[in-house]
Design an enzyme around this catalytic site. Structure first.
Site, mmCIF file in Angstrom:
data_model
loop_
_atom_site.group_PDB
_atom_site.id
_atom_site.type_symbol
_atom_site.label_atom_id
_atom_site.label_comp_id
_atom_site.label_asym_id
_atom_site.label_seq_id
_atom_site.Cartn_x
_atom_site.Cartn_y
_atom_site.Cartn_z
ATOM 1 N N CYS A 30 6.128 -2.298 22.450
ATOM 2 C CA CYS A 30 5.699 -1.046 23.055
ATOM 3 C C CYS A 30 4.395 -0.647 22.384
ATOM 4 C CB CYS A 30 6.775 0.028 22.902
ATOM 5 S SG CYS A 30 7.265 0.337 21.195
ATOM 6 N N HIS A 576 15.016 1.365 -22.104
ATOM 7 C CA HIS A 576 15.189 0.004 -21.588
ATOM 8 C C HIS A 576 16.688 -0.299 -21.522
ATOM 9 C CE1 HIS A 576 14.991 -4.371 -21.282
ATOM 10 N NE2 HIS A 576 13.696 -4.266 -21.043
#
Length: 660
Positions: A30, A576
């Site tokens: 489209c 971490h």
């Protein structure tokens, strides 16, 4: 400088990651999307497709896998193999079955979108032309009796007059029928009202069309069966129904007939059966169905034009996201082609321009160059009727601007309903298609209200987004953009955070619940050796990680296992999760923050699957470091014992200065 995209390469990459050509039943496009019908959706690598340069996002709706490209979708479509994009490629063999959604709604959306999507461009073009001609007549720029006007009007009106033929082509491709037989069938419907024939009217041989003969009281029959003739120019539903039945008939005939005669005998039988069948039953039924659907919406409009305007304007973009707006497209077209006017589609203009306005508001407010460029280009595309870049790339991800745009659209929709503004043509709502609001007859003068409503929605969305549409992430990013000098270290090691310039003495709290592990005993020489900075390790007993201090998120690793924060005084803190967890590629980690976001102590940074990591033998020790300890000495407050989230565990000293 923006990277130039090779659309042929992009097409190949998309095709590869939807499972290859063998996994594609059909593909159409489209104005902004490639629409794939796939045999096996599990073969799609969606993560890869979304990251391809030139792809805005992906959507699954109505059984289709949709890849949102934007204005350049036709160039990507052209790069797909001819076996997928040629006309013949969509004419399926008699036994083929296209897979898609098993729900009625899903199948209906797929059918309507596949039939109308390929013709929306030309339909919008001729709609604009007719609107401009009407405007030219209204301002006395051209005489509607001149041959110049008549030639241009023919260019604009021919599409709608012969719309059944055009839809016969797209319908045949969708249903797997023979395209040329379908075109002949549609031509036969129009022939009855366009071509004069010799007929016996009240004992006199006259020349007129069959439709005129019927309207004059003549009896039209086929083998003694009465036929009620209709006008089929500009109709939508009759030919779609007829071609669907044609496809079923062809399928059965091709099973029965020998291949040596199938090529010409099948079309012969189909036309002999389908033309009278359509004229006698399918055609009138289709006309009735189209008018019935239009009457339902017209009744709702008559009950409360204002409420109807608000609902259509507010819900239009929501329907577009899910692909269900296609259910209204045939009604809009039917209203224009049959009645010459549509009071419903007018409310779509505020819906579209409000999204453009929201994107423009962010463009004015944002400071990050990339975000600003994205918002600006999305706003421009939205002004011209293409809202996918604005919706998927700008307003919807932030939520607040999207909702502001919907509310602004509702205001425009209310104005549309209250003033009775209408459209007299079709086309994607946008700046260039506003002329379809001009009444060709000159009897109505509501184009001014259509423009007013559209502009009101645009400027409301712009203003309210500018002042109230910024998320916390946007605000933080703006602040960072003013302070930073192009820091793009998201993918760099956390220890590479730039050096601060402030001094402080503060405490960092535990980011997780668990047992303290001295940094020297952490099973990683980089951490335990102190080369990345001072801090502490914690063996977690819960799966949530929280901010150990107030600050700005400077690093979010794509794998979700590490986060870098900077306090207002310049202390860089690394959290971490686990040892060597980068190798997991993000599996088991969920981020809850983004780069540039402002956080408070105790805000949730991330979650991770603790048990899954343990089962994989991963060391889950979570490390908290001050990565610029050379400037800000960091010492643990304790070296053993249980710790809860929020309890202080690291003392950060005042900034140390060095002599030159």
């Amino acid at each position: 400088m923006a990277t130039k995209i090779d659309y042929s390469v992009l097409a190949g990459d998309i095709l590869k990651n939807v499972g290859g050509e063998e996994n594609v039943s059909s593909v159409v496009h489209c104005a902004t999307r490639l629409r794939f019908m796939l045999k096996d959706h599990s073969k799609v690598d969606e993560d890869v497709i979304k990251k391809l340069p030139g792809v805005i996002t992906t959507v699954e709706s109505g059984g289709q896998y949709q890849v949102v490209i934007g204005n350049n979708v036709s160039q990507v479509y052209a790069g797909l193999p001819n076996t997928l994009t040629d006309d013949s490629s969509n004419e399926k063999a008699s036994g083929d079955k296209q897979e898609g959604s098993s729900t009625f709604l899903g199948k209906a959306v797929d059918i309507v979108s596949s039939i109308f999507a390929p013709v929306l461009g030309p339909m919008a073009g001729v709609g604009i032309l007719k609107g401009l001609l009407a405007m030219a007549v209204a301002f006395n720029w051209i005489d509607n009796t001149s041959t110049t006007y008549q030639i241009l009007w023919a260019a604009g009106d021919a599409f709608f007059m012969f719309l059944p033929i055009i839809l016969a082509i797209t319908s045949a491709r969708k249903f797997g029928a023979n395209v040329y037989t379908a075109v002949t069938l549609a031509g036969a419907l129009l022939y009855t009202q366009l071509q004069a024939v010799s007929v016996n009217l009240n004992g006199e041989i006259v020349s007129m069309t069959l439709l005129q003969f019927f309207q004059e009281g003549g009896d039209v029959t086929f083998l003694g069966i009465p036929i009620v003739l209709q006008s089929y120019t500009s109709t939508v539903i009759p030919i779609i129904i007829a071609v669907w039945v044609q496809s079923l008939l062809e399928r059965q005939l091709n099973k029965i007939l020998h291949e040596s005669i199938r090529t010409f005998i099948t079309p012969l039988i189909v036309l002999v059966i389908m033309v009278p069948l359509t004229l006698a039953t399918l055609g009138p039924a289709g006309v009735w169905l189209g008018n019935f659907l239009a009457d339902i919406l017209q009744t709702a409009y008559d009950f409360s034009p204002i409420l109807s305007g608000i609902l259509i304007a507010v819900l239009w973009q929501v329907m577009v996201i899910f692909g269900v707006h296609w259910g209204l497209v045939p009604v809009f077209i039917n209203n224009v082609t049959v009645n010459g006017v549509d009071p419903l589609k007018a409310a779509c203009f505020p819906a579209v321009l409000s999204q453009a306005g929201a994107a423009f508001g962010l463009f004015l407010r944002l400071r990050d160059p990339k975000e600003k460029a994205l918002s600006g280009s999305a706003a421009l595309a939205g002004i011209f009727g293409i809202t996918e870049p604005a919706v998927y790339g700008v307003t919807l991800p932030r939520k607040r601007p999207f909702l502001i745009a919907l509310a602004s659209a509702g205001v425009g929709g209310a104005i549309i309903g209250a003033t009775g503004a209408k459209v007299y043509g079709t086309g994607a709502p946008g700046l260039l298609t506003l002329p379809i609001g001009v009444d060709p007859t000159g009897e109505s003068n509501t184009i001014g209200w259509l423009i007013t409503a559209t502009l009101v929605s645009f400027f409301l969305a712009t203003i309210f987004t500018y002042f109230f549409g910024m998320t916390e992430e946007d605000i933080a990013a703006n602040r960072a953009a003013r302070e930073a000098k192009g820091n793009d270290e998201e993918s760099a090691h956390p220890e590479q955070l730039e050096a601060p310039a402030a001094l402080t003495s503060t405490q960092l709290s535990s980011p997780v619940e668990g047992t303290i592990v001295p940094l020297s005993e952490v099973n990683d020489p980089v951490f335990s050796g102190g080369t990345m900075g001072g801090g502490i390790g914690i063996l977690p007993t819960s799966n949530k990680v929280y901010a150990p201090c107030d600050g700005t998120v400077k690093v979010v690793m794509k794998t979700g296992h590490a986060y870098g924060l900077r306090t207002a005084d310049g202390v860089d803190v690394l959290v971490h999760i686990g040892i060597d967890t980068v190798k997991l590629g993000g599996e088991g980690f969920t981020s809850h923050v983004t780069r540039g976001q402002e956080v408070k102590k105790g805000d949730l940074l991330a979650e991770f699957d603790l048990e899954a990591l343990k089962n994989q033998g991963v060391d889950t020790t979570t490390i908290m470091l001050v990565t610029n300890s050379a400037q800000y000495p960091a010492e643990p407050l304790t070296s053993s014992g249980e710790i809860r989230v929020g309890e202080p565990v690291v003392e950060v000293g005042e900034k140390e200065t060095t002599s030159a």
